[in-house]
Design a protein around this motif. Structure first.
Motif, PDB file in Angstrom:
ATOM      1  N   ALA A 103      54.351  41.440  43.747  1.00 36.24           N
ATOM      2  CA  ALA A 103      54.178  40.691  42.504  1.00 36.24           C
ATOM      3  C   ALA A 103      53.867  39.226  42.783  1.00 36.24           C
ATOM      4  N   VAL A 104      54.605  38.635  43.724  1.00 33.72           N
ATOM      5  CA  VAL A 104      54.333  37.231  44.076  1.00 33.72           C
ATOM      6  C   VAL A 104      52.916  37.085  44.626  1.00 33.72           C
ATOM      7  N   ALA A 105      52.495  38.055  45.451  1.00 38.16           N
ATOM      8  CA  ALA A 105      51.140  38.005  46.006  1.00 38.16           C
ATOM      9  C   ALA A 105      50.095  38.051  44.901  1.00 38.16           C
ATOM     10  N   VAL A 106      50.285  38.951  43.931  1.00 37.23           N
ATOM     11  CA  VAL A 106      49.321  39.076  42.829  1.00 37.23           C
ATOM     12  C   VAL A 106      49.298  37.803  41.991  1.00 37.23           C
ATOM     13  N   LEU A 107      50.476  37.294  41.656  1.00 44.93           N
ATOM     14  CA  LEU A 107      50.537  36.077  40.844  1.00 44.93           C
ATOM     15  C   LEU A 107      49.915  34.886  41.571  1.00 44.93           C
ATOM     16  N   ALA A 108      50.197  34.763  42.875  1.00 51.35           N
ATOM     17  CA  ALA A 108      49.619  33.653  43.637  1.00 51.35           C
ATOM     18  C   ALA A 108      48.112  33.784  43.730  1.00 51.35           C
ATOM     19  N   GLY A 109      47.638  35.013  43.978  1.00 52.39           N
ATOM     20  CA  GLY A 109      46.191  35.220  44.055  1.00 52.39           C
ATOM     21  C   GLY A 109      45.506  34.928  42.738  1.00 52.39           C
ATOM     22  N   ALA A 110      46.110  35.410  41.633  1.00 51.55           N
ATOM     23  CA  ALA A 110      45.527  35.135  40.317  1.00 51.55           C
ATOM     24  C   ALA A 110      45.558  33.645  40.011  1.00 51.55           C
ATOM     25  N   GLY A 111      46.668  33.005  40.373  1.00 53.18           N
ATOM     26  CA  GLY A 111      46.749  31.563  40.155  1.00 53.18           C
ATOM     27  C   GLY A 111      45.703  30.794  40.922  1.00 53.18           C
ATOM     28  N   SER A 112      45.426  31.242  42.151  1.00 51.99           N
ATOM     29  CA  SER A 112      44.404  30.553  42.947  1.00 51.99           C
ATOM     30  C   SER A 112      43.039  30.671  42.305  1.00 51.99           C
ATOM     31  N   LEU A 113      42.748  31.839  41.706  1.00 53.24           N
ATOM     32  CA  LEU A 113      41.460  32.018  41.042  1.00 53.24           C
ATOM     33  C   LEU A 113      41.336  31.103  39.832  1.00 53.24           C
ATOM     34  N   VAL A 114      42.430  30.979  39.082  1.00 49.69           N
ATOM     35  CA  VAL A 114      42.413  30.106  37.900  1.00 49.69           C
ATOM     36  C   VAL A 114      42.209  28.656  38.312  1.00 49.69           C
ATOM     37  N   VAL A 115      42.981  28.215  39.313  1.00 47.32           N
ATOM     38  CA  VAL A 115      42.900  26.820  39.759  1.00 47.32           C
ATOM     39  C   VAL A 115      41.546  26.516  40.379  1.00 47.32           C
ATOM     40  N   ALA A 116      40.971  27.517  41.100  1.00 44.66           N
ATOM     41  CA  ALA A 116      39.742  27.282  41.845  1.00 44.66           C
ATOM     42  C   ALA A 116      38.490  27.390  40.991  1.00 44.66           C
ATOM     43  N   ARG A 117      38.618  27.732  39.719  1.00 45.94           N
ATOM     44  CA  ARG A 117      37.439  27.776  38.854  1.00 45.94           C
ATOM     45  C   ARG A 117      36.798  26.390  38.774  1.00 45.94           C
ATOM     46  N   ALA A 118      35.572  26.395  38.274  1.00 46.55           N
ATOM     47  CA  ALA A 118      34.865  25.111  38.141  1.00 46.55           C
ATOM     48  C   ALA A 118      35.790  24.075  37.518  1.00 46.55           C
ATOM     49  N   SER A 119      35.957  22.984  38.208  1.00 46.50           N
ATOM     50  CA  SER A 119      36.895  21.963  37.745  1.00 46.50           C
ATOM     51  C   SER A 119      36.477  21.440  36.384  1.00 46.50           C
ATOM     52  N   ARG A 120      37.473  20.921  35.681  1.00 44.81           N
ATOM     53  CA  ARG A 120      37.182  20.395  34.346  1.00 44.81           C
ATOM     54  C   ARG A 120      36.160  19.269  34.409  1.00 44.81           C
ATOM     55  N   ALA A 121      36.226  18.492  35.491  1.00 50.53           N
ATOM     56  CA  ALA A 121      35.271  17.393  35.618  1.00 50.53           C
ATOM     57  C   ALA A 121      33.848  17.924  35.711  1.00 50.53           C
ATOM     58  N   VAL A 122      33.658  19.015  36.463  1.00 48.43           N
ATOM     59  CA  VAL A 122      32.321  19.593  36.588  1.00 48.43           C
ATOM     60  C   VAL A 122      31.876  20.203  35.271  1.00 48.43           C
ATOM     61  N   GLN A 123      32.759  20.963  34.633  1.00 48.17           N
ATOM     62  CA  GLN A 123      32.424  21.573  33.356  1.00 48.17           C
ATOM     63  C   GLN A 123      32.104  20.509  32.311  1.00 48.17           C
ATOM     64  N   ALA A 124      32.957  19.490  32.252  1.00 47.54           N
ATOM     65  CA  ALA A 124      32.745  18.431  31.270  1.00 47.54           C
ATOM     66  C   ALA A 124      31.476  17.647  31.573  1.00 47.54           C
TER      67      ALA A 124
END
Length: 515
Positions: free
Chosen positions: A174-195
Motif C-alpha cells: 500500500a505504501v509503495a502504491v501511494l508513494a508511486g501515485a504521489g510521485s506521478l501527481v507531483v511530477a506532472r507538468a508544474s503549475r508554472a509551466v501550465q500557467a
C-alpha cells in the motif's frame, strides 16, 4: 509454499524502494533542487544512451511512438524479477539477498549521476528508497520465517504470525502504491509551466504566412491531411520524462565561435520579429512508407537573424544545440544562416503555444534536415563550433553528421492488405523532399510502366505534397508502387536501405486485392 511468500516479500520491498525514491525525487524537483532526476527515468535514459543503432531501429519499427512505454514496461518487469529473486535469495542467505537490493540501488544511483547536470544530492532519493526497501524486506522475511516455522501447528499458522506477515506485506504494498501515485501527481507538468503556457499570448507574425492555396488539402478519405494535427504529430526523442521548462525560467545562450555571445530570456525572444512558416519534419528512423513525418505551421524567430547578431567567426561550420535535458544536435551552420531557408526558434505550432511534449516553450525547426541533427526541443543552448570539434548525440552512435532529408513518397490509400472494388480506384498519398520540393510523383501497377500522378496544389518546397492517381482496377491481387522526383530532377532510388546511418531509401510498395 514458502518460496512464493519470499518472492512476494521481495516484490513488495522492491516496489516500496521504487515508490519512495520516485516520490522523493519528484518532490525535490518540484522544490527546485536541480540534478535530481527520477531514478526509473534515469535508468531508462542511461539505457537509451547506450543503445546501439540497430536496437533503436528495432524498437521504433516494432513499437513506433510507443517505444518509451515499452522501455518503461521492460524496466518494471526486470526490476520486479530482480526483487523477487532478492526475496528468494534472502530467505536462504539473508545478507546475500540484501546485497542484491544494494546492487540494484547502486546501479540506479550511477544512472542518476550519469544524467546531465547531475549532483551527488541527486542520489539521495535513491539511497533513502533503498534503505526503506532493505528494512521492509528484512522485517517481512522475519515475519514470514516466524509464520512458516510454525506451519506444523495449524492454529499457529492461522494465528498472529500469519496475520503479522500478511499485514506487513499489504502495508508495504500500500505504501509503495501511494508513494508511486504521489510521485506521478507531483511530477506532472508544474503549475508554472501550465500557467505559463495558458497565459502566453502569441505575437502576431511579421509579414505574410502560408497562403490559402498553400494550405489547401485534398478531400480524399484516408489521405494524410496536409497539416498534421498537433495531437497526432509524431514524437521521437530520448526523453522518458518530458522536460518541464517554464517561460520565466527559460534562457537561451548563444556562444562559442562568435564575436558577440548572447543570452536571451523568453521575454527577449517574444520581443523579436516572428514569422509563420509551414514546414514538414521527418525522423531519420522513418522506414519507407512510415509515419514518423508530419507537417505543421510554425511561428518563430529566424535563427539566422539571431546568429547574425552573434557574428560567427571564420572557420565555424556547425551549431551544437542543447536541450534542457542535455540532448544535443549538430546542425550545419550554413543551413541556419541560409537566407532562403527559414530555420526557426519556434514557439507555436498550429496557432497555439507548443505542446509541452513538442518542446514548450521553444524548439528548433529546420527545413530539409532530419530531426536528429536539427529539431532540438526544449532548446536552451546554441554553441557555434566545428564538426571536427564537437558531435551531436547521435553522431558517435553511428549516424551521419549532417542529415539532409532524402526524397520519399508514401501510399496512404488504399492501405496494404485492403480489398477494393473493381473499377475506378483513387490511389493517394504524400511525397516530400524538404527544401527542394516535389516536382513529380509516379505510380505503377504490377511492375508495369510508371504513370504520372496528379499533384495537389497545397504545400511548398519545405513541405510534403499530396498526390492522387486514378487506377482502373481489375479483379485479382495487385502490387502498387510509388516514386517521387524532386525539383532538382533527382528521382528517389529503388535501392532498399534501412534508416541507419542517414535515412531509409526504396519505393513504398503495397499489395491489395480487387474484387
Amino acid at each position: 509454499m514458502r518460496w512464493r511468500w519470499s518472492a512476494l516479500a521481495g516484490v513488495a520491498a522492491g516496489a516500496l524502494t521504487v515508490g519512495v525514491a520516485e516520490l522523493l525525487a519528484a518532490v525535490a524537483v518540484r522544490l527546485g533542487v536541480s540534478g535530481t532526476p527520477s531514478p526509473v527515468v534515469a535508468l531508462g535514459e542511461a539505457f537509451i544512451d547506450r543503445t546501439p543503432p540497430w536496437l533503436k531501429d528495432l524498437a521504433i519499427s516494432t513499437f513506433g511512438t510507443h517505444d518509451k512505454t515499452a522501455l518503461l514496461t521492460g524496466i518494471a518487469l526486470v526490476v520486479t524479477a530482480m526483487a523477487a529473486a532478492a526475496g528468494l535469495l534472502a530467505a536462504r542467505h539473508r545478507v546475500a539477498g540484501l546485497l542484491v537490493v544494494v546492487a540494484l540501488a547502486a546501479v540506479a544511483a550511477l544512472a542518476v549521476l550519469s544524467r546531465p547536470n547531475a549532483s551527488l544530492s541527486g542520489v539521495l532519493p535513491t539511497l533513502v528508497g533503498a534503505v526503506c526497501g532493505l528494512f521492509a524486506l528484512s522485517r517481512l522475511l522475519d515475519r514470514e520465517t516466524g509464520w512458516t516455522s510454525a506451519a506444523a501447528d495449524v492454529r499457529a499458522a492461522e494465528g498472529p504470525a500469519r496475520r503479522a506477515f500478511l499485514t506487513g506485506l499489504a502495508g508495504s504494498g500500500a505504501v509503495a502504491v501511494l508513494a508511486g501515485a504521489g510521485s506521478l501527481v507531483v511530477a506532472r507538468a508544474s503549475r508554472a509551466v501550465q500557467a505559463g503556457r495558458a497565459a502566453l499570448r502569441l505575437p502576431a507574425p511579421t509579414g505574410p504566412g502560408p497562403t490559402p492555396s498553400e494550405l489547401a488539402s485534398l478531400d480524399v478519405p484516408g489521405i494524410s491531411a496536409l497539416v498534421t494535427p498537433p495531437d497526432v504529430f509524431y514524437r521521437v526523442d530520448t526523453a522518458l520524462s518530458v522536460p518541464q521548462v517554464s517561460p520565466g525560467d527559460w534562457h537561451l545562450r548563444v556562444h562559442g565561435l562568435v564575436a558577440e555571445p548572447l543570452d536571451l530570456s523568453f521575454d527577449d525572444l517574444l520581443a523579436l520579429p516572428m514569422v509563420e512558416r509551414m514546414v514538414t519534419l521527418t525522423c531519420v528512423s522513418n522506414d519507407v512508407g512510415g509515419d514518423l513525418v508530419g507537417n505543421q505551421v510554425w511561428l518563430g524567430h529566424p535563427i539566422r537573424e539571431l546568429l547574425a547578431r552573434a557574428r560567427p567567426l571564420p572557420g565555424a561550420d556547425m551549431v551544437l544545440s542543447t536541450s534542457a535535458d542535455g540532448w544535443t544536435a549538430g546542425t550545419p551552420l550554413d543551413a541556419l544562416t541560409d537566407p532562403g531557408r527559414d530555420a526557426l526558434l519556434a514557439i507555436a505550432m498550429g496557432g497555439q503555444p507548443l505542446p509541452v511534449e513538442h518542446g514548450f516553450p521553444v524548439r528548433m525547426v529546420v527545413p530539409g534536415l532530419y530531426g536528429y541533427v536539427s529539431a532540438t526541443k526544449w532548446v536552451v543552448d546554441l554553441e557555434v563550433t566545428r564538426f571536427d570539434q564537437a558531435e551531436g548525440y547521435w553522431t558517435p552512435r553511428g549516424w551521419s553528421a549532417r542529415g539532409p532529408i532524402k526524397t520519399q513518397s508514401r501510399i496512404d490509400v488504399p492501405r496494404a492488405g485492403r480489398t477494393v472494388k473493381a473499377g475506378r480506384v483513387t490511389v493517394a498519398g504524400v511525397a516530400w523532399a524538404q527544401h527542394r520540393g516535389i516536382e513529380r510523383v509516379e505510380v505503377r501497377v504490377d511492375g508495369g510502366p510508371w504513370r504520372p500522378a496528379q499533384l495537389a496544389g497545397g504545400g511548398t518546397v519545405d513541405t510534403w505534397r499530396q498526390w492522387t492517381f486514378a487506377w482502373d482496377a481489375t479483379g485479382g491481387d495487385h502490387t502498387l508502387q510509388v516514386r517521387a522526383t524532386d525539383s532538382t530532377g533527382v528521382t528517389q532510388t529503388a535501392e532498399q536501405a534501412p534508416p541507419a546511418p542517414d535515412g531509409a531509401t526504396g519505393w513504398h510498395t503495397v499489395q491489395v486485392t480487387v474484387r
